[in-house]
Design a protein around this motif. Structure first.
Motif, PDB file in Angstrom:
ATOM      1  N   LYS A   1      21.861  -6.453  -9.079  1.00  0.00           N
ATOM      2  CA  LYS A   1      21.289  -5.829  -7.884  1.00  0.00           C
ATOM      3  C   LYS A   1      22.399  -5.353  -6.951  1.00  0.00           C
ATOM      4  O   LYS A   1      22.347  -4.247  -6.384  1.00  0.00           O
ATOM      5  CB  LYS A   1      20.387  -6.825  -7.165  1.00  0.00           C
TER       6      LYS A   1
ATOM      7  N   GLN B   1      24.037  -2.269  -8.381  1.00  0.00           N
ATOM      8  CA  GLN B   1      23.170  -1.092  -8.185  1.00  0.00           C
ATOM      9  C   GLN B   1      23.305  -0.574  -6.754  1.00  0.00           C
ATOM     10  O   GLN B   1      23.281   0.649  -6.530  1.00  0.00           O
ATOM     11  CB  GLN B   1      21.732  -1.472  -8.492  1.00  0.00           C
ATOM     12  N   GLN B   2      23.441  -1.477  -5.805  1.00  0.00           N
ATOM     13  CA  GLN B   2      23.609  -1.059  -4.415  1.00  0.00           C
ATOM     14  C   GLN B   2      24.925  -0.309  -4.227  1.00  0.00           C
ATOM     15  O   GLN B   2      25.001   0.697  -3.502  1.00  0.00           O
ATOM     16  CB  GLN B   2      23.553  -2.278  -3.488  1.00  0.00           C
TER      17      GLN B   2
ATOM     18  N   ASP C   1      26.479   1.385  -6.615  1.00  0.00           N
ATOM     19  CA  ASP C   1      26.313   2.686  -7.278  1.00  0.00           C
ATOM     20  C   ASP C   1      25.520   3.649  -6.379  1.00  0.00           C
ATOM     21  O   ASP C   1      25.826   4.842  -6.325  1.00  0.00           O
ATOM     22  CB  ASP C   1      25.584   2.505  -8.608  1.00  0.00           C
ATOM     23  N   ALA C   2      24.535   3.123  -5.686  1.00  0.00           N
ATOM     24  CA  ALA C   2      23.696   3.975  -4.832  1.00  0.00           C
ATOM     25  C   ALA C   2      24.512   4.568  -3.689  1.00  0.00           C
ATOM     26  O   ALA C   2      24.316   5.708  -3.270  1.00  0.00           O
ATOM     27  CB  ALA C   2      22.528   3.171  -4.279  1.00  0.00           C
ATOM     28  N   LYS C   3      25.473   3.794  -3.165  1.00  0.00           N
ATOM     29  CA  LYS C   3      26.311   4.285  -2.085  1.00  0.00           C
ATOM     30  C   LYS C   3      27.234   5.410  -2.569  1.00  0.00           C
ATOM     31  O   LYS C   3      27.575   6.298  -1.809  1.00  0.00           O
ATOM     32  CB  LYS C   3      27.147   3.142  -1.509  1.00  0.00           C
ATOM     33  N   ASP C   4      27.639   5.309  -3.845  1.00  0.00           N
ATOM     34  CA  ASP C   4      28.501   6.348  -4.414  1.00  0.00           C
ATOM     35  C   ASP C   4      27.718   7.636  -4.642  1.00  0.00           C
ATOM     36  O   ASP C   4      28.267   8.704  -4.618  1.00  0.00           O
ATOM     37  CB  ASP C   4      29.138   5.878  -5.733  1.00  0.00           C
TER      38      ASP C   4
END
Length: 305
Positions: A296, A299-300, A302-305
């Motif tokens: 999790k 994934q957070q 990766d989402a910021k990238d």
């Protein structure tokens, strides 16, 4: 051997040790091991006559065994006797044996038996003193002024492991959090991803000295979790390899983690000289919680990238 055994017997007020070996070289090493721990040698004999000698010996504080080769069924019978006697606190026991005998000894070596593989002199001294119930005893070492720094470090390591796991077993709140993470659900655990974590950990050694990462517990937890998901069994010898530390260190961790309920021993029904190590259900649930929380977090990121 009777005359040699008589010559090796000493008398005094120190805790006593019975020496059992399979050759002259092993006998010399184990005698030195007893002397460095300041133990009185109450007798010695060959492995072939070991059980009879134990039965004849009136009393001893420790039994020290050193073997270079597998004596077969004689070793199995000796280990069963040592396991029963040490479990009853009749004496402590140390067996020094090659890595090839890890599984055979683990299959029967419970109780207060400590198995050393290719041990250092410090490991020999500490294990011997502990077997005789004298972990705080003065040990003879190559450093004339007292206990060597390496021996002090090893003693501290053993104490640190015990203290850390004792605290872990009391962390009911953290265990509840781990269970909550599992109950929340999430992505199925991928055993190959766990293997990837292990490979990443090994990669550190390409850039830093391995001694910086000498705690093997996490490597073993990852390996056992991946094996649990894959449905494969892990023998003690295989787990020692996965730990990526000297065998004696790995065996000490396996025993401690088993004693504290994170690992579970399972007999191999097809081979009486082998046991498998598995994660306990509580440890597996905690690993699931860690995996899902970790994924999790990634994934957070990766989402910021």
């Amino acid at each position: 051997m009777a005359a040699d055994g008589f010559a090796m017997t000493s008398y005094g007020h120190q805790p006593s040790a019975l020496l059992l070996t399979d050759g002259d070289a092993a006998a010399a090493r184990v005698r030195q091991m007893a002397e460095r721990a300041n133990l009185r040698i109450c007798g010695s004999d060959r492995i072939a006559d070991a059980i009879g000698r134990i039965e004849r010996q009136a009393a001893m504080d420790a039994v020290l065994v050193e073997i270079e080769h597998d004596p077969g069924p004689m070793l199995d019978r000796l280990l069963e006797r040592l396991a029963a006697d040490t479990a009853a606190s009749r004496y402590g026991a140390v067996i020094v044996a090659p890595p090839a005998l890890i599984d055979a000894i683990a299959a029967r070596g419970e109780g207060r038996i400590e198995h050393l593989c290719d041990p250092s002199e410090e490991e020999r001294a500490l294990a011997t003193a502990a077997a005789a119930g004298r972990t705080q005893a003065r040990l003879h070492d190559v450093v004339k002024s007292g206990v060597s720094p390496n021996l002090q470090q090893l003693s501290a390591e053993v104490g640190r492991i015990a203290s850390m796991l004792a605290e872990l077993s009391e962390q009911g709140e953290d265990a509840a959090l781990a269970r909550a993470a599992v109950e929340e659900g999430g992505a199925a655990i991928d055993p190959e991803a766990l293997r990837h974590f292990i490979r990443v950990r090994r990669m550190r050694e390409r850039f830093f000295h391995p001694a910086l990462f000498a705690d093997p517990a996490w490597d073993m937890l990852l390996d056992l979790m991946a094996s649990r998901l894959e449905g494969t069994k892990v023998a003690v010898s295989s787990l020692c390899i996965a730990a990526a530390v000297p065998p004696t260190t790995a065996l000490r961790w396996i025993k401690t983690l088993t004693d504290h309920g994170l690992f579970v021993r399972q007999a191999d029904p097809a081979d009486g000289r082998r046991v498998f190590i598995e994660l306990s259900d509580d440890a597996a649930r905690a690993m699931e919680g860690w995996y899902r929380a970790t994924m999790k977090l990634l994934q957070q990121v990766d989402a910021k990238d």
